[in-house]
Design a protein around this motif. Structure first.
Motif, PDB file in Angstrom:
ATOM      1  N   ARG A  49      -1.656  48.334 111.217  1.00  0.00           N
ATOM      2  CA  ARG A  49      -1.356  48.284 112.657  1.00  0.00           C
ATOM      3  C   ARG A  49      -1.145  46.843 113.124  1.00  0.00           C
ATOM      4  O   ARG A  49      -0.228  46.555 113.891  1.00  0.00           O
ATOM      5  N   VAL A  50      -2.005  45.932 112.662  1.00  0.00           N
ATOM      6  CA  VAL A  50      -1.873  44.518 113.036  1.00  0.00           C
ATOM      7  C   VAL A  50      -0.547  43.968 112.521  1.00  0.00           C
ATOM      8  O   VAL A  50       0.176  43.266 113.240  1.00  0.00           O
ATOM      9  N   THR A  51      -0.224  44.282 111.284  1.00  0.00           N
ATOM     10  CA  THR A  51       1.034  43.809 110.695  1.00  0.00           C
ATOM     11  C   THR A  51       2.229  44.308 111.503  1.00  0.00           C
ATOM     12  O   THR A  51       3.140  43.539 111.826  1.00  0.00           O
ATOM     13  N   ASN A  52       2.227  45.589 111.835  1.00  0.00           N
ATOM     14  CA  ASN A  52       3.357  46.172 112.570  1.00  0.00           C
ATOM     15  C   ASN A  52       3.432  45.670 114.013  1.00  0.00           C
ATOM     16  O   ASN A  52       4.501  45.305 114.489  1.00  0.00           O
ATOM     17  N   TYR A  53       2.320  45.661 114.700  1.00  0.00           N
ATOM     18  CA  TYR A  53       2.310  45.331 116.126  1.00  0.00           C
ATOM     19  C   TYR A  53       2.549  43.842 116.376  1.00  0.00           C
ATOM     20  O   TYR A  53       3.296  43.469 117.280  1.00  0.00           O
ATOM     21  N   TYR A  54       1.904  42.999 115.589  1.00  0.00           N
ATOM     22  CA  TYR A  54       1.984  41.552 115.821  1.00  0.00           C
ATOM     23  C   TYR A  54       2.954  40.837 114.887  1.00  0.00           C
ATOM     24  O   TYR A  54       3.092  39.622 114.961  1.00  0.00           O
ATOM     25  N   ASP A  55       3.588  41.588 113.977  1.00  0.00           N
ATOM     26  CA  ASP A  55       4.460  40.980 112.978  1.00  0.00           C
ATOM     27  C   ASP A  55       3.729  39.846 112.270  1.00  0.00           C
ATOM     28  O   ASP A  55       4.190  38.709 112.183  1.00  0.00           O
ATOM     29  N   PHE A  56       2.543  40.184 111.779  1.00  0.00           N
ATOM     30  CA  PHE A  56       1.624  39.216 111.176  1.00  0.00           C
ATOM     31  C   PHE A  56       1.306  39.676 109.762  1.00  0.00           C
ATOM     32  O   PHE A  56       0.892  40.813 109.544  1.00  0.00           O
TER      33      PHE A  56
END
Length: 150
Positions: free
Chosen positions: A121-128
């Motif tokens: 979720r963090v990767t997808n939402y924040y492009d991180f």
């Protein structure tokens, strides 16, 4: 154990360091106690049993060197002491998690990766792009809870 020594020797040599007898003692202590979370003083006391001539400063320098080369990881469980554990055995890019008893100080390792969904979720939402994470859960262990109930 010899495979681990060879692997660490290769890592050190690639960075123009040598595997000294003192470094090998520290590595062997960490390998022999890989189920524990040893402080520098714990490592020193165990190394002294192998070689009484090894000094505390040598142990500290070796732990720092091993940490810098990702041979070991250092952790702080909130008690003001760094703890060390060997990372070569589990080098999949993720650390395991720890349950820390606030009453007796016991540390229990959790080998389940509970944060995979959160990472996604963090990767997808924040492009991180996440390279690692660490989770410490504080509470009371089974033994301390049962002692309080009596």
């Amino acid at each position: 154990m010899s495979r681990v020594i060879d692997e660490v020797e290769d890592i050190l040599r690639s960075r123009e360091y040598k595997m000294t007898p003192q470094r090998e003692h520290v590595l062997c202590v960490l390998f022999d106690n890989k189920d524990k979370h040893l402080s520098a003083e714990d490592v020193y006391n165990l190394v002294k049993q192998r070689d009484p001539d090894v000094g505390l400063a040598t142990v500290y320098r070796t732990l720092e060197l091993f940490s810098n080369f990702d041979i070991i990881q250092s952790m702080d469980f909130g008690d003001g002491r760094k703890r060390y554990e060997l990372t070569l055995e589990n080098n999949d890019g993720h650390r395991h998690h720890h349950l820390i008893c606030i009453k007796c100080g016991k540390i229990i390792e959790m080998n389940e990766d509970l944060l995979e969904d959160l990472e996604q979720r963090v990767t997808n939402y924040y492009d991180f792009t996440i390279s690692n994470h660490e989770l410490k859960i504080y509470g009371r262990c089974r033994d301390c809870v049962s002692k309080n109930e009596k």
